[in-house]
Design a protein around this motif. Structure first.
Motif, PDB file in Angstrom:
ATOM      1  N   ASP A  20       0.327 -59.755 -84.480  1.00  0.00           N
ATOM      2  CA  ASP A  20       1.402 -60.114 -85.411  1.00  0.00           C
ATOM      3  C   ASP A  20       2.771 -59.725 -84.868  1.00  0.00           C
ATOM      4  OD1 ASP A  20      -0.413 -61.240 -87.165  1.00  0.00           O
ATOM      5  OD2 ASP A  20      -0.450 -59.510 -88.517  1.00  0.00           O
ATOM      6  N   ALA A  21       2.874 -58.524 -84.309  1.00  0.00           N
ATOM      7  CA  ALA A  21       4.160 -58.071 -83.771  1.00  0.00           C
ATOM      8  C   ALA A  21       4.596 -58.939 -82.602  1.00  0.00           C
ATOM      9  CB  ALA A  21       4.068 -56.604 -83.346  1.00  0.00           C
ATOM     10  N   LEU A  22       3.676 -59.283 -81.714  1.00  0.00           N
ATOM     11  CA  LEU A  22       4.032 -60.108 -80.565  1.00  0.00           C
ATOM     12  C   LEU A  22       4.405 -61.515 -80.998  1.00  0.00           C
ATOM     13  CD1 LEU A  22       4.411 -60.337 -77.515  1.00  0.00           C
ATOM     14  CD2 LEU A  22       1.958 -60.840 -77.326  1.00  0.00           C
ATOM     15  N   THR A  23       3.713 -62.063 -81.965  1.00  0.00           N
ATOM     16  CA  THR A  23       4.053 -63.395 -82.472  1.00  0.00           C
ATOM     17  C   THR A  23       5.476 -63.411 -83.014  1.00  0.00           C
ATOM     18  OG1 THR A  23       1.737 -63.886 -82.963  1.00  0.00           O
ATOM     19  CG2 THR A  23       3.388 -65.203 -84.111  1.00  0.00           C
ATOM     20  N   LYS A  61       9.895 -61.844 -71.281  1.00  0.00           N
ATOM     21  CA  LYS A  61      10.467 -60.508 -71.050  1.00  0.00           C
ATOM     22  C   LYS A  61      11.051 -59.957 -72.341  1.00  0.00           C
ATOM     23  CE  LYS A  61      13.789 -57.896 -68.340  1.00  0.00           C
ATOM     24  NZ  LYS A  61      14.876 -57.937 -67.366  1.00  0.00           N
ATOM     25  N   ALA A  62      11.822 -60.766 -73.061  1.00  0.00           N
ATOM     26  CA  ALA A  62      12.444 -60.307 -74.299  1.00  0.00           C
ATOM     27  C   ALA A  62      11.391 -59.972 -75.353  1.00  0.00           C
ATOM     28  CB  ALA A  62      13.415 -61.363 -74.827  1.00  0.00           C
ATOM     29  N   ALA A  63      10.375 -60.798 -75.471  1.00  0.00           N
ATOM     30  CA  ALA A  63       9.336 -60.555 -76.476  1.00  0.00           C
ATOM     31  C   ALA A  63       8.547 -59.286 -76.161  1.00  0.00           C
ATOM     32  CB  ALA A  63       8.404 -61.751 -76.563  1.00  0.00           C
ATOM     33  N   ILE A  64       8.276 -59.070 -74.894  1.00  0.00           N
ATOM     34  CA  ILE A  64       7.472 -57.913 -74.491  1.00  0.00           C
ATOM     35  C   ILE A  64       8.278 -56.602 -74.592  1.00  0.00           C
ATOM     36  CG2 ILE A  64       6.304 -56.842 -72.528  1.00  0.00           C
ATOM     37  CD1 ILE A  64       5.544 -59.784 -71.719  1.00  0.00           C
ATOM     38  N   THR A  65       9.533 -56.667 -74.210  1.00  0.00           N
ATOM     39  CA  THR A  65      10.347 -55.440 -74.197  1.00  0.00           C
ATOM     40  C   THR A  65      11.117 -55.217 -75.499  1.00  0.00           C
ATOM     41  OG1 THR A  65      12.305 -56.555 -73.265  1.00  0.00           O
ATOM     42  CG2 THR A  65      10.689 -55.611 -71.708  1.00  0.00           C
ATOM     43  N   GLY A  66      11.151 -56.234 -76.362  1.00  0.00           N
ATOM     44  CA  GLY A  66      11.893 -56.119 -77.617  1.00  0.00           C
ATOM     45  C   GLY A  66      13.392 -56.237 -77.431  1.00  0.00           C
ATOM     46  N   ILE A  89       3.539 -71.662 -75.845  1.00  0.00           N
ATOM     47  CA  ILE A  89       3.313 -70.237 -75.579  1.00  0.00           C
ATOM     48  C   ILE A  89       2.106 -69.846 -76.412  1.00  0.00           C
ATOM     49  CG2 ILE A  89       4.237 -67.901 -75.883  1.00  0.00           C
ATOM     50  CD1 ILE A  89       7.052 -69.109 -75.474  1.00  0.00           C
ATOM     51  N   TYR A  90       1.237 -69.072 -75.824  1.00  0.00           N
ATOM     52  CA  TYR A  90      -0.037 -68.722 -76.443  1.00  0.00           C
ATOM     53  C   TYR A  90      -0.085 -67.210 -76.669  1.00  0.00           C
ATOM     54  CZ  TYR A  90      -5.150 -69.410 -77.006  1.00  0.00           C
ATOM     55  OH  TYR A  90      -6.436 -69.489 -77.477  1.00  0.00           O
ATOM     56  N   VAL A  91      -0.282 -66.801 -77.920  1.00  0.00           N
ATOM     57  CA  VAL A  91      -0.408 -65.380 -78.257  1.00  0.00           C
ATOM     58  C   VAL A  91      -1.839 -65.148 -78.726  1.00  0.00           C
ATOM     59  CG1 VAL A  91       0.451 -63.472 -79.676  1.00  0.00           C
ATOM     60  CG2 VAL A  91       2.032 -65.265 -78.913  1.00  0.00           C
ATOM     61  N   THR A  92      -2.552 -64.286 -78.001  1.00  0.00           N
ATOM     62  CA  THR A  92      -3.954 -64.031 -78.312  1.00  0.00           C
ATOM     63  C   THR A  92      -4.181 -62.541 -78.536  1.00  0.00           C
ATOM     64  OG1 THR A  92      -4.398 -63.968 -75.925  1.00  0.00           O
ATOM     65  CG2 THR A  92      -4.856 -66.029 -77.063  1.00  0.00           C
ATOM     66  N   GLU A  93      -5.051 -62.255 -79.490  1.00  0.00           N
ATOM     67  CA  GLU A  93      -5.405 -60.875 -79.779  1.00  0.00           C
ATOM     68  C   GLU A  93      -6.547 -60.444 -78.869  1.00  0.00           C
ATOM     69  OE1 GLU A  93      -6.452 -58.116 -83.664  1.00  0.00           O
ATOM     70  OE2 GLU A  93      -6.864 -60.260 -83.752  1.00  0.00           O
ATOM     71  N   ASN A  94      -6.408 -59.256 -78.315  1.00  0.00           N
ATOM     72  CA  ASN A  94      -7.441 -58.691 -77.454  1.00  0.00           C
ATOM     73  C   ASN A  94      -8.376 -57.803 -78.277  1.00  0.00           C
ATOM     74  OD1 ASN A  94      -6.086 -59.874 -75.221  1.00  0.00           O
ATOM     75  ND2 ASN A  94      -4.689 -58.136 -75.205  1.00  0.00           N
ATOM     76  N   GLU A  95      -9.525 -57.541 -77.730  1.00  0.00           N
ATOM     77  CA  GLU A  95     -10.537 -56.764 -78.436  1.00  0.00           C
ATOM     78  C   GLU A  95     -10.049 -55.368 -78.824  1.00  0.00           C
ATOM     79  OE1 GLU A  95     -15.329 -56.007 -78.222  1.00  0.00           O
ATOM     80  OE2 GLU A  95     -14.303 -56.809 -76.473  1.00  0.00           O
ATOM     81  N   ASP A  96      -9.137 -54.792 -78.035  1.00  0.00           N
ATOM     82  CA  ASP A  96      -8.640 -53.449 -78.334  1.00  0.00           C
ATOM     83  C   ASP A  96      -7.488 -53.435 -79.332  1.00  0.00           C
ATOM     84  OD1 ASP A  96      -6.483 -54.360 -76.842  1.00  0.00           O
ATOM     85  OD2 ASP A  96      -6.647 -52.835 -75.279  1.00  0.00           O
ATOM     86  N   ILE A 142     -12.090 -64.208 -86.786  1.00  0.00           N
ATOM     87  CA  ILE A 142     -11.870 -64.432 -85.358  1.00  0.00           C
ATOM     88  C   ILE A 142     -10.605 -63.685 -84.952  1.00  0.00           C
ATOM     89  CG2 ILE A 142     -13.062 -66.657 -85.303  1.00  0.00           C
ATOM     90  CD1 ILE A 142     -10.293 -68.017 -85.259  1.00  0.00           C
ATOM     91  N   PRO A 143     -10.443 -63.418 -83.685  1.00  0.00           N
ATOM     92  CA  PRO A 143      -9.243 -62.721 -83.217  1.00  0.00           C
ATOM     93  C   PRO A 143      -7.986 -63.537 -83.497  1.00  0.00           C
ATOM     94  CG  PRO A 143     -10.927 -62.767 -81.506  1.00  0.00           C
ATOM     95  CD  PRO A 143     -11.389 -63.680 -82.601  1.00  0.00           C
ATOM     96  N   GLY A 144      -6.855 -62.836 -83.604  1.00  0.00           N
ATOM     97  CA  GLY A 144      -5.567 -63.497 -83.770  1.00  0.00           C
ATOM     98  C   GLY A 144      -5.326 -64.475 -82.634  1.00  0.00           C
ATOM     99  N   ASN A 145      -4.844 -65.647 -82.987  1.00  0.00           N
ATOM    100  CA  ASN A 145      -4.698 -66.728 -82.021  1.00  0.00           C
ATOM    101  C   ASN A 145      -3.589 -67.645 -82.517  1.00  0.00           C
ATOM    102  OD1 ASN A 145      -5.392 -69.458 -80.854  1.00  0.00           O
ATOM    103  ND2 ASN A 145      -6.932 -68.189 -79.857  1.00  0.00           N
ATOM    104  N   ARG A 146      -2.483 -67.750 -81.784  1.00  0.00           N
ATOM    105  CA  ARG A 146      -1.351 -68.567 -82.212  1.00  0.00           C
ATOM    106  C   ARG A 146      -0.782 -69.318 -81.018  1.00  0.00           C
ATOM    107  NH1 ARG A 146       0.695 -70.637 -86.767  1.00  0.00           N
ATOM    108  NH2 ARG A 146      -0.182 -68.823 -87.749  1.00  0.00           N
ATOM    109  N   VAL A 147      -0.606 -70.617 -81.184  1.00  0.00           N
ATOM    110  CA  VAL A 147       0.040 -71.456 -80.180  1.00  0.00           C
ATOM    111  C   VAL A 147       1.404 -71.839 -80.738  1.00  0.00           C
ATOM    112  CG1 VAL A 147      -0.069 -73.618 -78.886  1.00  0.00           C
ATOM    113  CG2 VAL A 147      -2.174 -72.347 -79.373  1.00  0.00           C
ATOM    114  N   ILE A 148       2.450 -71.568 -79.967  1.00  0.00           N
ATOM    115  CA  ILE A 148       3.823 -71.813 -80.401  1.00  0.00           C
ATOM    116  C   ILE A 148       4.449 -72.823 -79.443  1.00  0.00           C
ATOM    117  CG2 ILE A 148       6.061 -70.748 -80.850  1.00  0.00           C
ATOM    118  CD1 ILE A 148       4.470 -68.056 -81.174  1.00  0.00           C
TER     119      ILE A 148
END
Length: 159
Positions: free
Chosen positions: A38-41, A152-157, A104-111, A72-78
């Motif tokens: 959710d945060a990454l999306t 880069k912006a999404a990952i680093t905020g 852009i594809y945001v997927t939730e990992n098992e962890d 199912i795991p979080g899965n969003r295509v933007i």
């Protein structure tokens, strides 16, 4: 015995369908993060806007599956693009516009973390450069830089 098999089958099919974290592949950028899905999306959407592009489409099966009782795991295509790029691409190749918006594809990992990934715009547009020539290749390179900045912006905020 039949009831036990039916119970086990129902249990197995109700478990989350972790397909595994996305792995790098040819023509893709894959960025594992420590953020939740959710945060990454949310961060991706903010970064898209701050980098001059627009969220054109969004799709994901997670909520619809939950409404059906399936986890199912979080899965969003933007889908990301803007009208400036659309007009410029059309000036070079009508066929290339089938690829817009670029996703852009945001997927939730098992962890519980999430991965941001996308096909490089230059990879997506490559089949059309025989028609669109150097102008289309240059547009695709601009989009590569824009998508890299979004990631880069999404990952680093820093959007």
């Amino acid at each position: 015995m039949f009831r036990s098999i039916m119970f086990l089958s129902a249990f197995v099919f109700s478990l989350p369908a972790w397909a595994g974290d996305l792995q790098p592949r040819d023509g893709w950028a894959v960025h594992p993060t420590t953020q939740t899905h959710d945060a990454l999306t949310k961060a991706v959407k903010a970064a898209v806007k701050s980098n001059g592009l627009i969220v054109v489409t969004q799709a994901g099966p997670t909520k619809a599956a939950a409404n059906r009782g399936i986890t199912i795991p979080g899965n969003r295509v933007i889908g990301v693009f803007n009208n400036d790029f659309a007009v410029r691409v059309l000036e070079t190749s009508t066929a290339a516009m089938i690829e817009a918006p670029i996703r852009i594809y945001v997927t939730e990992n098992e962890d519980g973390t999430a991965t941001l990934s996308y096909k490089l715009p230059s990879h997506v547009m490559a089949p059309y450069t025989d028609e669109g020539g150097a102008a289309l290749a240059a547009i695709a390179q601009e989009l590569d830089a824009a998508f890299q900045a979004i990631a880069k912006a999404a990952i680093t905020g820093s959007h």
